[in-house]
Design a protein around this motif. Structure first.
Motif, short mmCIF file in Angstrom:
data_model
loop_
_atom_site.label_atom_id
_atom_site.label_comp_id
_atom_site.label_asym_id
_atom_site.label_seq_id
_atom_site.Cartn_x
_atom_site.Cartn_y
_atom_site.Cartn_z
N LYS A 18 52.21 -37.16 -19.69
CA LYS A 18 51.78 -38.52 -19.37
C LYS A 18 51.14 -38.57 -17.97
O LYS A 18 50.20 -39.36 -17.75
CB LYS A 18 52.97 -39.48 -19.43
N THR A 19 51.64 -37.77 -17.05
CA THR A 19 51.05 -37.71 -15.72
C THR A 19 49.64 -37.16 -15.80
O THR A 19 48.73 -37.64 -15.11
CB THR A 19 51.91 -36.85 -14.78
N ARG A 20 49.45 -36.14 -16.63
CA ARG A 20 48.10 -35.60 -16.83
C ARG A 20 47.17 -36.70 -17.36
O ARG A 20 46.03 -36.84 -16.88
CB ARG A 20 48.15 -34.43 -17.81
N ASP A 21 47.65 -37.46 -18.34
CA ASP A 21 46.83 -38.54 -18.89
C ASP A 21 46.50 -39.57 -17.81
O ASP A 21 45.38 -40.10 -17.77
CB ASP A 21 47.57 -39.23 -20.04
N LEU A 22 47.48 -39.87 -16.94
CA LEU A 22 47.23 -40.83 -15.87
C LEU A 22 46.14 -40.34 -14.93
O LEU A 22 45.25 -41.11 -14.54
CB LEU A 22 48.52 -41.07 -15.08
N VAL A 23 46.21 -39.07 -14.54
CA VAL A 23 45.20 -38.51 -13.65
C VAL A 23 43.82 -38.63 -14.29
O VAL A 23 42.85 -39.05 -13.64
CB VAL A 23 45.51 -37.03 -13.33
N THR A 24 43.73 -38.30 -15.57
CA THR A 24 42.45 -38.38 -16.28
C THR A 24 41.93 -39.81 -16.32
O THR A 24 40.75 -40.07 -16.04
CB THR A 24 42.61 -37.84 -17.71
N GLN A 25 42.81 -40.74 -16.66
CA GLN A 25 42.40 -42.14 -16.79
C GLN A 25 41.98 -42.75 -15.46
O GLN A 25 40.91 -43.36 -15.36
CB GLN A 25 43.54 -42.95 -17.40
N VAL A 26 42.83 -42.60 -14.44
CA VAL A 26 42.53 -43.22 -13.14
C VAL A 26 41.27 -42.61 -12.52
O VAL A 26 40.45 -43.32 -11.93
CB VAL A 26 43.74 -43.09 -12.19
N THR A 27 41.11 -41.30 -12.68
CA THR A 27 39.90 -40.65 -12.16
C THR A 27 38.65 -41.26 -12.81
O THR A 27 37.67 -41.57 -12.12
CB THR A 27 39.93 -39.14 -12.42
N ALA A 28 38.70 -41.43 -14.13
CA ALA A 28 37.56 -42.00 -14.84
C ALA A 28 37.29 -43.45 -14.41
O ALA A 28 36.15 -43.86 -14.20
CB ALA A 28 37.78 -41.93 -16.35
N TYR A 29 38.36 -44.22 -14.26
CA TYR A 29 38.21 -45.62 -13.85
C TYR A 29 37.62 -45.73 -12.44
O TYR A 29 36.72 -46.54 -12.19
CB TYR A 29 39.55 -46.34 -13.91
N LEU A 30 38.13 -44.93 -11.51
CA LEU A 30 37.64 -45.02 -10.15
C LEU A 30 36.21 -44.51 -10.03
O LEU A 30 35.44 -45.00 -9.19
CB LEU A 30 38.57 -44.24 -9.21
N ASP A 31 35.85 -43.55 -10.86
CA ASP A 31 34.46 -43.08 -10.87
C ASP A 31 33.50 -44.20 -11.28
O ASP A 31 32.32 -44.20 -10.88
CB ASP A 31 34.29 -41.90 -11.83
N GLU A 32 34.01 -45.14 -12.07
CA GLU A 32 33.21 -46.29 -12.51
C GLU A 32 33.48 -47.53 -11.66
O GLU A 32 33.01 -48.62 -12.00
CB GLU A 32 33.53 -46.60 -13.99
N TYR A 33 34.25 -47.37 -10.59
CA TYR A 33 34.62 -48.47 -9.70
C TYR A 33 35.38 -49.57 -10.44
O TYR A 33 35.29 -50.75 -10.09
CB TYR A 33 33.37 -49.06 -9.01
N ASP A 34 36.12 -49.17 -11.47
CA ASP A 34 36.92 -50.12 -12.25
C ASP A 34 38.33 -50.11 -11.69
O ASP A 34 39.25 -49.52 -12.27
CB ASP A 34 36.90 -49.72 -13.73
N VAL A 35 38.51 -50.79 -10.57
CA VAL A 35 39.79 -50.76 -9.87
C VAL A 35 40.88 -51.46 -10.68
O VAL A 35 42.04 -51.02 -10.70
CB VAL A 35 39.65 -51.41 -8.48
#
Length: 265
Positions: A51-68
Protein backbone atom coordinates in the motif's frame (compact mmCIF):
# COMPACT_ATOMS: atom_id res chain seq x y z
CA UNK A 1 -11.95 26.82 5.34
CA UNK A 2 -11.62 26.25 9.06
CA UNK A 3 -13.51 22.95 8.77
CA UNK A 4 -11.11 21.79 6.05
CA UNK A 5 -8.15 22.58 8.28
CA UNK A 6 -9.72 20.68 11.16
CA UNK A 7 -10.33 17.73 8.86
CA UNK A 8 -6.70 17.71 7.71
CA UNK A 9 -5.47 17.73 11.29
CA UNK A 10 -7.86 14.94 12.30
CA UNK A 11 -7.39 12.71 9.25
CA UNK A 12 -3.68 13.08 8.52
CA UNK A 13 -1.57 15.06 10.99
CA UNK A 14 -2.80 13.40 14.19
CA UNK A 15 -2.70 9.83 12.77
CA UNK A 16 0.84 10.38 11.46
CA UNK A 17 2.03 11.84 14.74
CA UNK A 18 0.32 9.16 16.84
CA UNK A 19 1.88 6.42 14.66
CA UNK A 20 5.31 7.93 15.22
CA UNK A 21 4.64 8.21 18.96
CA UNK A 22 3.49 4.58 19.10
CA UNK A 23 6.60 3.43 17.25
CA UNK A 24 9.05 5.44 19.35
CA UNK A 25 7.39 4.43 22.63
CA UNK A 26 7.62 0.67 22.04
CA UNK A 27 10.93 0.72 20.16
CA UNK A 28 12.52 2.50 23.10
CA UNK A 29 10.84 0.16 25.59
CA UNK A 30 12.16 -2.86 23.68
CA UNK A 31 15.60 -1.33 23.23
CA UNK A 32 15.41 -2.06 19.53
CA UNK A 33 16.88 0.16 16.81
CA UNK A 34 14.72 -0.40 13.74
CA UNK A 35 16.12 -0.37 10.22
CA UNK A 36 14.76 0.24 6.72
CA UNK A 37 13.61 -3.16 5.46
CA UNK A 38 11.02 -4.68 3.12
CA UNK A 39 11.97 -8.30 3.81
CA UNK A 40 9.13 -9.27 6.16
CA UNK A 41 6.83 -12.09 5.02
CA UNK A 42 4.13 -11.30 7.57
CA UNK A 43 0.88 -10.76 5.69
CA UNK A 44 0.06 -7.44 7.37
CA UNK A 45 3.60 -6.16 6.80
CA UNK A 46 3.48 -7.16 3.14
CA UNK A 47 0.10 -5.48 2.74
CA UNK A 48 1.23 -2.21 4.32
CA UNK A 49 4.44 -2.12 2.28
CA UNK A 50 2.49 -2.74 -0.94
CA UNK A 51 0.00 0.00 0.00
CA UNK A 52 2.93 2.34 0.65
CA UNK A 53 4.23 1.62 -2.83
CA UNK A 54 0.80 2.48 -4.24
CA UNK A 55 0.78 5.72 -2.23
CA UNK A 56 4.17 6.75 -3.59
CA UNK A 57 2.98 6.06 -7.14
CA UNK A 58 -0.30 7.94 -6.68
CA UNK A 59 1.05 11.02 -4.89
CA UNK A 60 3.95 11.32 -7.34
CA UNK A 61 1.51 11.29 -10.26
CA UNK A 62 -0.82 13.81 -8.59
CA UNK A 63 1.97 16.24 -7.72
CA UNK A 64 3.39 15.98 -11.23
CA UNK A 65 0.00 17.27 -12.40
CA UNK A 66 -0.17 19.87 -9.59
CA UNK A 67 -3.25 18.10 -8.25
CA UNK A 68 -2.62 18.86 -4.59
CA UNK A 69 -6.17 18.05 -3.48
CA UNK A 70 -5.97 14.48 -4.80
CA UNK A 71 -2.51 14.04 -3.28
CA UNK A 72 -3.89 15.10 0.11
CA UNK A 73 -6.87 12.74 -0.26
CA UNK A 74 -4.59 9.79 -1.08
CA UNK A 75 -2.42 10.57 1.94
CA UNK A 76 -5.46 10.75 4.22
CA UNK A 77 -6.69 7.37 2.95
CA UNK A 78 -3.31 5.81 3.64
CA UNK A 79 -3.22 7.28 7.15
CA UNK A 80 -6.46 5.42 7.88
CA UNK A 81 -4.94 2.13 6.66
CA UNK A 82 -1.84 2.72 8.76
CA UNK A 83 -3.56 3.51 12.07
CA UNK A 84 -6.98 1.85 11.97
CA UNK A 85 -5.92 -1.34 10.21
CA UNK A 86 -2.21 -2.09 10.47
CA UNK A 87 -1.28 -0.76 13.90
CA UNK A 88 -4.50 -1.91 15.59
CA UNK A 89 -3.97 -5.45 14.32
CA UNK A 90 -0.25 -5.54 15.02
CA UNK A 91 -0.10 -4.17 18.56
CA UNK A 92 0.67 -7.52 20.19
CA UNK A 93 3.70 -7.93 17.90
CA UNK A 94 5.20 -4.71 19.26
CA UNK A 95 4.36 -5.60 22.84
CA UNK A 96 6.00 -9.04 22.64
CA UNK A 97 9.45 -7.90 21.51
CA UNK A 98 11.97 -8.05 24.33
CA UNK A 99 9.70 -10.13 26.57
CA UNK A 100 9.99 -13.51 24.92
CA UNK A 101 12.95 -14.74 22.92
CA UNK A 102 10.64 -16.84 20.78
CA UNK A 103 9.00 -13.64 19.53
CA UNK A 104 12.23 -12.07 18.34
CA UNK A 105 11.11 -12.40 14.73
CA UNK A 106 8.53 -9.71 15.37
CA UNK A 107 11.26 -7.10 15.21
CA UNK A 108 10.07 -7.21 11.59
CA UNK A 109 7.04 -5.23 12.74
CA UNK A 110 9.33 -2.45 13.97
CA UNK A 111 11.36 -2.52 10.76
CA UNK A 112 8.21 -2.39 8.63
CA UNK A 113 6.65 0.48 10.56
CA UNK A 114 9.95 2.37 10.50
CA UNK A 115 10.21 1.87 6.75
CA UNK A 116 6.66 3.03 6.14
CA UNK A 117 6.91 6.07 8.41
CA UNK A 118 10.23 7.10 6.88
CA UNK A 119 8.75 6.77 3.40
CA UNK A 120 5.44 8.49 4.07
CA UNK A 121 7.16 11.48 5.67
CA UNK A 122 9.19 11.98 2.49
CA UNK A 123 6.04 11.57 0.40
CA UNK A 124 4.06 14.01 2.54
CA UNK A 125 6.87 16.54 3.02
CA UNK A 126 5.56 18.90 0.32
CA UNK A 127 2.07 18.71 1.87
CA UNK A 128 2.92 18.62 5.60
CA UNK A 129 6.33 20.30 5.79
CA UNK A 130 6.54 20.79 9.56
CA UNK A 131 4.92 17.57 10.78
CA UNK A 132 6.87 15.50 8.25
CA UNK A 133 10.08 17.24 9.31
CA UNK A 134 9.62 16.47 13.00
CA UNK A 135 8.68 12.82 12.45
CA UNK A 136 11.43 12.17 9.89
CA UNK A 137 14.16 13.75 12.03
CA UNK A 138 12.95 11.80 15.05
CA UNK A 139 13.10 8.57 13.06
CA UNK A 140 16.39 9.01 11.26
CA UNK A 141 18.35 11.63 13.17
CA UNK A 142 18.98 13.23 9.79
CA UNK A 143 19.30 16.95 9.10
CA UNK A 144 16.04 17.52 7.24
CA UNK A 145 13.45 15.54 5.28
CA UNK A 146 13.46 18.37 2.74
CA UNK A 147 17.08 17.55 1.91
CA UNK A 148 16.34 13.83 1.44
CA UNK A 149 15.55 12.21 -1.91
CA UNK A 150 11.89 11.81 -2.80
CA UNK A 151 10.88 8.13 -2.47
CA UNK A 152 10.86 5.80 -5.47
CA UNK A 153 8.03 3.26 -5.77
CA UNK A 154 10.37 0.55 -7.06
CA UNK A 155 12.12 0.46 -3.67
CA UNK A 156 8.96 -1.10 -2.22
CA UNK A 157 7.39 -4.50 -2.98
CA UNK A 158 4.34 -4.91 -5.18
CA UNK A 159 1.55 -7.39 -4.37
CA UNK A 160 -1.64 -6.46 -6.20
CA UNK A 161 -3.45 -9.70 -5.31
CA UNK A 162 -2.83 -9.23 -1.59
CA UNK A 163 -3.87 -5.57 -1.69
CA UNK A 164 -7.09 -6.42 -3.51
CA UNK A 165 -8.00 -9.21 -1.09
CA UNK A 166 -7.11 -7.24 2.03
CA UNK A 167 -9.00 -4.18 0.81
CA UNK A 168 -12.08 -6.40 0.51
CA UNK A 169 -11.58 -7.63 4.05
CA UNK A 170 -11.36 -4.02 5.20
CA UNK A 171 -14.59 -3.28 3.35
CA UNK A 172 -16.29 -6.20 5.11
CA UNK A 173 -15.13 -5.00 8.52
CA UNK A 174 -16.15 -1.42 7.75
CA UNK A 175 -19.62 -2.44 6.58
CA UNK A 176 -20.06 -4.78 9.55
CA UNK A 177 -19.13 -1.92 11.86
CA UNK A 178 -21.78 0.26 10.21
CA UNK A 179 -24.37 -2.48 10.66
CA UNK A 180 -23.43 -2.81 14.34
CA UNK A 181 -23.91 0.91 14.80
CA UNK A 182 -27.26 0.88 13.00
CA UNK A 183 -28.46 -2.00 15.21
CA UNK A 184 -27.07 -0.50 18.41
CA UNK A 185 -24.58 -3.34 18.96
CA UNK A 186 -21.41 -2.55 20.89
CA UNK A 187 -18.14 -3.00 19.03
CA UNK A 188 -16.85 -5.55 21.57
CA UNK A 189 -20.07 -7.59 21.52
CA UNK A 190 -19.28 -10.89 19.67
CA UNK A 191 -21.43 -11.69 16.65
CA UNK A 192 -23.08 -15.07 16.38
CA UNK A 193 -21.79 -15.39 12.84
CA UNK A 194 -20.89 -13.56 9.67
CA UNK A 195 -21.50 -14.67 6.10
CA UNK A 196 -19.74 -12.83 3.30
CA UNK A 197 -20.40 -13.37 -0.41
CA UNK A 198 -17.59 -12.37 -2.76
CA UNK A 199 -16.42 -13.43 -6.25
CA UNK A 200 -13.34 -15.28 -4.93
CA UNK A 201 -13.95 -16.49 -1.39
CA UNK A 202 -10.80 -18.63 -1.32
CA UNK A 203 -8.59 -15.56 -1.68
CA UNK A 204 -10.19 -14.01 1.41
CA UNK A 205 -10.33 -16.98 3.76
CA UNK A 206 -6.89 -16.62 5.36
CA UNK A 207 -7.03 -12.84 5.42
CA UNK A 208 -10.66 -12.43 6.38
CA UNK A 209 -10.74 -15.16 8.99
CA UNK A 210 -7.55 -13.81 10.55
CA UNK A 211 -9.03 -10.32 10.85
CA UNK A 212 -12.31 -11.57 12.24
CA UNK A 213 -10.57 -13.86 14.72
CA UNK A 214 -8.34 -11.09 15.90
CA UNK A 215 -11.19 -8.67 16.54
CA UNK A 216 -13.95 -11.09 17.43
CA UNK A 217 -12.67 -13.51 20.04
CA UNK A 218 -15.40 -14.48 22.46
CA UNK A 219 -15.17 -14.20 26.23
CA UNK A 220 -14.94 -17.96 26.60
CA UNK A 221 -11.87 -18.06 24.38
CA UNK A 222 -13.46 -19.79 21.40
CA UNK A 223 -12.53 -18.66 17.93
CA UNK A 224 -14.66 -18.34 14.84
CA UNK A 225 -14.39 -21.04 12.23
CA UNK A 226 -14.44 -20.45 8.50
CA UNK A 227 -15.90 -22.52 5.67
CA UNK A 228 -16.15 -22.02 1.93
CA UNK A 229 -19.33 -22.99 0.13
CA UNK A 230 -18.98 -22.04 -3.51
CA UNK A 231 -18.37 -18.30 -3.41
CA UNK A 232 -19.43 -18.09 0.22
CA UNK A 233 -17.14 -17.44 3.16
CA UNK A 234 -19.09 -18.53 6.24
CA UNK A 235 -17.59 -17.54 9.56
CA UNK A 236 -19.64 -18.52 12.59
CA UNK A 237 -20.43 -20.99 15.36
CA UNK A 238 -24.18 -20.83 15.77
CA UNK A 239 -26.41 -18.24 17.33
CA UNK A 240 -27.89 -15.38 15.36
CA UNK A 241 -26.39 -15.29 11.88
CA UNK A 242 -25.64 -11.91 10.41
CA UNK A 243 -25.70 -12.08 6.64
CA UNK A 244 -23.59 -9.48 4.93
CA UNK A 245 -23.87 -9.46 1.17
CA UNK A 246 -21.13 -7.62 -0.68
CA UNK A 247 -22.03 -7.36 -4.36
CA UNK A 248 -18.95 -6.60 -6.38
CA UNK A 249 -20.10 -5.63 -9.89
CA UNK A 250 -16.85 -5.21 -11.75
CA UNK A 251 -18.11 -5.36 -15.30
CA UNK A 252 -21.33 -3.40 -14.82
CA UNK A 253 -20.12 -0.46 -12.77
CA UNK A 254 -22.44 2.46 -13.29
CA UNK A 255 -21.27 6.03 -13.47
CA UNK A 256 -20.68 7.22 -9.95
CA UNK A 257 -20.83 3.67 -8.55
CA UNK A 258 -17.40 2.61 -7.25
CA UNK A 259 -17.19 -1.15 -7.01
CA UNK A 260 -20.82 -2.23 -6.65
CA UNK A 261 -23.49 -1.97 -4.01
CA UNK A 262 -23.72 -3.40 -0.54
CA UNK A 263 -26.78 -4.96 1.02
CA UNK A 264 -27.47 -6.65 4.31
CA UNK A 265 -30.28 -8.99 5.20
Amino acid sequence: SEEGIRGGVRQVMLPLWSSWYFFSLYANAAGYEAKWSTASQNVLDRYLLAKTRDLVTQVTAYLDEYDVASACEATAGFADVLTNWYIRRSRDRFWSVGKDADNGADTEAFDTLYTVLETITRVAAPLLPFTAEQVWRGLTGGRSVHLADYPVADDLPVDDALVTAMDRVRAVCSTTSSLRKAEGLRVRLPLGGLTVVVPDAAAMVALGLHALQHRGQEADGRRHRGDIVGGLLDVGHGGVLLRLMLLWQRSQTREGDHGGGQRAE
